[in-house]
Design an enzyme around this catalytic site. Structure first.
Site, short mmCIF file in Angstrom:
data_model
loop_
_atom_site.label_atom_id
_atom_site.label_comp_id
_atom_site.label_asym_id
_atom_site.label_seq_id
_atom_site.Cartn_x
_atom_site.Cartn_y
_atom_site.Cartn_z
N SER A 136 0.32 -0.72 -0.56
CA SER A 136 -0.23 -0.42 -0.06
C SER A 136 0.71 1.06 -0.15
CB SER A 136 -1.21 -0.32 1.60
OG SER A 136 -1.32 -1.19 1.24
N1 SAH Z 1 -0.81 -5.09 4.55
C1 SAH Z 1 -0.23 -5.05 3.43
C2 SAH Z 1 -0.74 -4.88 2.02
C3 SAH Z 1 -0.80 -6.09 0.98
S1 SAH Z 1 -2.15 -5.51 -0.49
C4 SAH Z 1 1.19 -4.42 3.13
O1 SAH Z 1 1.66 -3.60 3.90
O2 SAH Z 1 1.93 -4.63 2.49
C5 SAH Z 1 -3.02 -6.64 -0.23
C6 SAH Z 1 -2.89 -8.64 0.58
O3 SAH Z 1 -4.17 -9.17 0.98
C7 SAH Z 1 -1.97 -8.64 -0.62
O4 SAH Z 1 -1.10 -9.27 0.12
C8 SAH Z 1 -3.35 -10.36 -0.88
O5 SAH Z 1 -3.09 -11.57 -1.24
C9 SAH Z 1 -3.68 -9.69 0.17
N2 SAH Z 1 -5.22 -10.90 0.26
C10 SAH Z 1 -5.99 -10.80 -0.87
N3 SAH Z 1 -7.24 -10.87 -0.04
C11 SAH Z 1 -7.13 -11.80 1.39
C12 SAH Z 1 -7.81 -12.50 2.38
N4 SAH Z 1 -9.50 -13.53 1.68
N5 SAH Z 1 -7.81 -13.31 3.19
C13 SAH Z 1 -5.99 -12.91 3.68
N6 SAH Z 1 -5.27 -11.47 2.36
C14 SAH Z 1 -5.59 -11.41 1.38
#
Ligand code: SAH
Length: 213
Positions: A64
């Protein structure tokens, strides 16, 4: 890769940029100044680590934008010792920020490759979370519930009931809800169990993945 005074300088600049964009929470800004974001990105993106942009990590997912991380963290109002569940570990950056603020972080990631990488990267920078799991965020983490705070970092089509259930009275859930763009929702559970919902602007996240079965 290592952390250097040059990287620290870039983080300080990023903090000023976020202040100018309206982030005013001093604790949140101190966390942004402290966490070496470049060590959680693929090395190819290292030169861009301290720009206020989202970046690809792996498996088609993104880390993000710092503004978004700061904004969500601000809404969460992290207190030392809070038990905090994060859905969507991704790079581990958001989790590292909450950990820095004294939260006990439990985080779940749906993509195995990312779960493994985040585990490796966070241990490399000596950040030990309470729990990192490979699993489905729609279910929350019943084994460790209830939580003081819950943060979802992928676009949710709706607010999963399990997450509301796993929130303590007095707790806060921060979750982006919607399809193409998402409304940042804050769900507060009052001491007597009532739910107060408020909206905090539009954002864009990668979609929350459906559970497999
Ligand atoms: N908090 C992260 C943002 C990553 S983007 C950071 O600081 O980098 C969102 C993430 O959510 C992705 O890695 C994706 O694989 C994960 N994601 C998507 N659907 C999900 C689910 N149902 N359960 C857990 N994680 C999920």
């Amino acid at each position: 890769m290592i952390d250097t005074p040059r990287h620290q300088g870039l983080r300080n600049k990023l903090v000023i940029e976020l202040k100018n964009k309206g982030i005013s929470d001093a604790k949140v800004l101190s966390a942004i100044a402290a966490i070496p974001r470049h060590l959680l990105l693929e090395s190819a993106f290292e030169p861009h680590a301290y720009q206020d942009k989202a970046f690809p990590i792996a498996a088609g997912q993104t880390i993000s934008q710092p503004y978004t991380v700061a904004f969500q963290t601000g809404l969460l109002q992290v207190q030392k010792g809070d038990r905090i569940l994060e859905i969507g570990t991704g790079s581990g950056y958001q989790a590292a920020i909450i950990h820095y603020l004294g939260g006990k972080v439990y985080t779940i990631e749906r993509i195995k490759e990312l779960y493994l990488k985040a585990k490796q990267n966070l241990s490399m920078i000596n950040i030990r979370l309470k729990y990192m799991g490979y699993g489905d965020g729609y279910q929350g983490l019943p084994l460790y519930a209830p939580f003081d705070k819950i943060i979802v970092t992928a676009a949710a089509p709706y607010i999963p009931e399990a997450l509301i259930q796993q929130l303590k009275p007095g707790g806060r859930l921060v979750i982006p809800v919607g399809k193409t763009t998402q409304e940042m929702k804050l769900i507060e559970k009052t001491e007597d169990g009532n739910i107060i919902e408020s909206s905090h602007g539009l954002f864009r996240f990668v979609p929350m993945l459906k559970k497999k079965d």
